[in-house]
Design a protein around this motif. Sequence first.
Motif, mmCIF file in Angstrom:
data_model
loop_
_atom_site.group_PDB
_atom_site.id
_atom_site.type_symbol
_atom_site.label_atom_id
_atom_site.label_comp_id
_atom_site.label_asym_id
_atom_site.label_seq_id
_atom_site.Cartn_x
_atom_site.Cartn_y
_atom_site.Cartn_z
ATOM 1 N N GLY A 1 8.742 5.065 8.587
ATOM 2 C CA GLY A 1 9.494 6.126 7.653
ATOM 3 C C GLY A 1 8.706 6.722 6.311
ATOM 4 N N LEU A 2 7.638 6.285 6.452
ATOM 5 C CA LEU A 2 6.640 6.644 5.122
ATOM 6 C C LEU A 2 5.946 8.174 5.505
ATOM 7 C CD1 LEU A 2 4.771 3.557 4.306
ATOM 8 C CD2 LEU A 2 6.585 4.430 2.996
ATOM 9 N N PRO A 3 5.815 8.810 4.274
ATOM 10 C CA PRO A 3 5.074 10.139 4.741
ATOM 11 C C PRO A 3 3.710 9.885 5.113
ATOM 12 C CG PRO A 3 5.674 9.918 2.466
ATOM 13 C CD PRO A 3 6.152 8.837 2.987
ATOM 14 N N ALA A 4 3.242 10.364 6.074
ATOM 15 C CA ALA A 4 1.707 10.093 6.395
ATOM 16 C C ALA A 4 1.348 11.256 7.193
ATOM 17 C CB ALA A 4 1.637 8.981 7.254
ATOM 18 N N GLU A 5 0.045 11.248 7.902
ATOM 19 C CA GLU A 5 -0.432 12.208 8.758
ATOM 20 C C GLU A 5 -0.276 11.376 9.968
ATOM 21 O OE1 GLU A 5 -4.902 13.907 9.773
ATOM 22 O OE2 GLU A 5 -4.226 13.920 7.750
ATOM 23 N N THR A 6 0.646 11.896 10.960
ATOM 24 C CA THR A 6 1.230 11.189 11.960
ATOM 25 C C THR A 6 0.421 11.514 13.205
ATOM 26 O OG1 THR A 6 2.834 13.000 12.318
ATOM 27 C CG2 THR A 6 3.445 10.993 11.275
ATOM 28 N N GLN A 7 0.593 10.427 14.180
ATOM 29 C CA GLN A 7 -0.401 10.764 15.663
ATOM 30 C C GLN A 7 0.779 10.606 16.569
ATOM 31 O OE1 GLN A 7 -2.852 7.347 15.439
ATOM 32 N NE2 GLN A 7 -4.290 8.555 14.020
ATOM 33 N N ALA A 8 0.689 11.298 17.551
ATOM 34 C CA ALA A 8 1.606 11.266 18.680
ATOM 35 C C ALA A 8 1.467 9.968 19.593
ATOM 36 C CB ALA A 8 1.352 12.465 19.723
ATOM 37 N N HIS A 9 2.432 9.255 19.844
ATOM 38 C CA HIS A 9 2.351 8.010 20.630
ATOM 39 C C HIS A 9 3.100 8.236 21.854
ATOM 40 C CE1 HIS A 9 2.441 3.941 21.859
ATOM 41 N NE2 HIS A 9 3.721 4.007 21.936
ATOM 42 N N HIS A 10 2.600 7.778 23.060
ATOM 43 C CA HIS A 10 3.407 8.183 24.293
ATOM 44 C C HIS A 10 3.689 6.755 24.784
ATOM 45 C CE1 HIS A 10 0.448 11.747 24.419
ATOM 46 N NE2 HIS A 10 1.573 12.250 24.981
ATOM 47 N N LEU B 1 4.984 15.221 26.750
ATOM 48 C CA LEU B 1 5.755 15.826 25.609
ATOM 49 C C LEU B 1 6.766 14.940 25.094
ATOM 50 C CD1 LEU B 1 5.820 19.403 26.760
ATOM 51 C CD2 LEU B 1 3.928 17.980 25.340
ATOM 52 N N GLU B 2 7.148 13.810 25.567
ATOM 53 C CA GLU B 2 8.236 12.849 24.957
ATOM 54 C C GLU B 2 7.300 11.784 23.950
ATOM 55 O OE1 GLU B 2 10.731 10.916 27.576
ATOM 56 O OE2 GLU B 2 11.232 12.806 28.422
ATOM 57 N N VAL B 3 7.116 11.951 22.840
ATOM 58 C CA VAL B 3 6.203 11.205 21.884
ATOM 59 C C VAL B 3 7.018 10.735 20.819
ATOM 60 C CG1 VAL B 3 3.906 12.476 22.588
ATOM 61 C CG2 VAL B 3 5.384 13.436 20.769
ATOM 62 N N ASP B 4 6.544 9.702 20.164
ATOM 63 C CA ASP B 4 6.930 9.120 18.804
ATOM 64 C C ASP B 4 5.802 9.497 17.704
ATOM 65 O OD1 ASP B 4 9.052 7.960 19.995
ATOM 66 O OD2 ASP B 4 8.434 5.938 20.299
ATOM 67 N N TRP B 5 6.166 10.140 16.752
ATOM 68 C CA TRP B 5 5.341 10.437 15.745
ATOM 69 C C TRP B 5 5.074 9.138 14.869
ATOM 70 C CZ3 TRP B 5 2.234 14.290 16.719
ATOM 71 C CH2 TRP B 5 2.653 15.328 17.396
ATOM 72 N N LEU B 6 3.944 8.479 14.785
ATOM 73 C CA LEU B 6 3.672 7.621 13.953
ATOM 74 C C LEU B 6 2.419 7.399 13.111
ATOM 75 C CD1 LEU B 6 3.721 4.913 17.166
ATOM 76 C CD2 LEU B 6 5.694 5.451 15.447
ATOM 77 N N CYS B 7 2.497 6.823 11.850
ATOM 78 C CA CYS B 7 1.371 6.490 11.165
ATOM 79 C C CYS B 7 0.201 6.068 11.826
ATOM 80 C CB CYS B 7 1.615 6.128 9.684
ATOM 81 S SG CYS B 7 2.063 4.627 9.797
ATOM 82 N N ARG B 8 -1.171 5.988 11.498
ATOM 83 C CA ARG B 8 -1.957 5.490 12.071
ATOM 84 C C ARG B 8 -1.758 3.837 12.257
ATOM 85 N NH1 ARG B 8 -7.963 6.833 10.302
ATOM 86 N NH2 ARG B 8 -8.640 6.557 12.466
ATOM 87 N N SER B 9 -1.430 3.118 11.121
ATOM 88 C CA SER B 9 -1.225 1.511 11.301
ATOM 89 C C SER B 9 -0.038 1.400 12.033
ATOM 90 C CB SER B 9 -1.044 0.968 9.881
ATOM 91 O OG SER B 9 0.126 1.476 9.427
ATOM 92 N N CYS B 10 1.053 2.006 12.213
ATOM 93 C CA CYS B 10 2.158 1.599 13.017
ATOM 94 C C CYS B 10 1.814 2.050 14.543
ATOM 95 C CB CYS B 10 3.306 2.465 12.634
ATOM 96 S SG CYS B 10 4.157 1.851 11.157
ATOM 97 N N HIS B 11 0.965 3.181 14.604
ATOM 98 C CA HIS B 11 0.582 3.449 15.877
ATOM 99 C C HIS B 11 -0.346 2.394 16.645
ATOM 100 C CE1 HIS B 11 -1.165 6.820 18.824
ATOM 101 N NE2 HIS B 11 -0.683 5.917 19.367
ATOM 102 N N ARG B 12 -1.406 1.678 15.754
ATOM 103 C CA ARG B 12 -1.994 0.789 16.137
ATOM 104 C C ARG B 12 -1.297 -0.598 16.563
ATOM 105 N NH1 ARG B 12 -5.586 0.386 11.689
ATOM 106 N NH2 ARG B 12 -6.917 2.200 12.545
ATOM 107 N N GLN B 13 -0.323 -0.788 15.672
ATOM 108 C CA GLN B 13 0.586 -1.947 16.100
ATOM 109 C C GLN B 13 1.034 -1.904 17.232
ATOM 110 O OE1 GLN B 13 0.767 -4.844 14.369
ATOM 111 N NE2 GLN B 13 -0.964 -4.099 13.084
ATOM 112 N N ARG B 14 1.816 -0.734 17.577
ATOM 113 C CA ARG B 14 2.468 -0.360 18.721
ATOM 114 C C ARG B 14 1.450 -0.657 20.036
ATOM 115 N NH1 ARG B 14 6.986 3.470 20.002
ATOM 116 N NH2 ARG B 14 7.593 3.211 17.691
#
Length: 183
Positions: A149-158, A165-178
């Motif tokens: 929920g933090l403001p960040a430059e998000t990345q598309a996670h599939h 085109l069904e993506v979750d918008w995640l910050c870099r650290s959450c994307h890495r954790q996922r």
Amino acid sequence: MKVCSKCKIEKPLDAFYRKDSSKDGRQGICKVCQEEYKRKWRQKNKEKIAEYHQKYYQEHKTDIVKYHRKYRQEHRAERAEYQRKWRQEHRARWAEYHRRWRHGHKAQVREYVQKWRQNNPEKVRAHNAVNCAIQAEELKPSVFCEECGLPAETQAHHEDYNKPLEVDWLCRSCHRQRHKQFI
């Protein structure tokens, strides 16, 4: 109290290293003078020391490699945590190091990327579809991470690369954790 034979200054006994064969059980030269002598000797004999270390390493290479491998396995979590903290504290330095490394190893990076793209065509198609949708303004990146929920430059996670085109918008650290969850 004892007088150092080198600097001629009277100092307490704990300012001298132990020497059992000496009458008072201490060396004649104080710790400060002893360390200064060692520093100068090491400075003067750099090649000799390097040669000794190289020879020792060559003679004991298998034991040294085994020891380090075992240590890394036993302390994996501690080392990972230490490295993570260090990278966070030195983020700019870390980024600069990698920028320079990539600049100096362009062919290696290009080869890695080409190999990755060949081995992961479905991921490449999904990434391209997202990028094209963003360019065409059909898809808009979120400014908030959907995970933390933090403001960040998000990345598309599939979650599924077959639905590009069904993506979750995640910050870099959450994307890495996922992605770590899937390993």
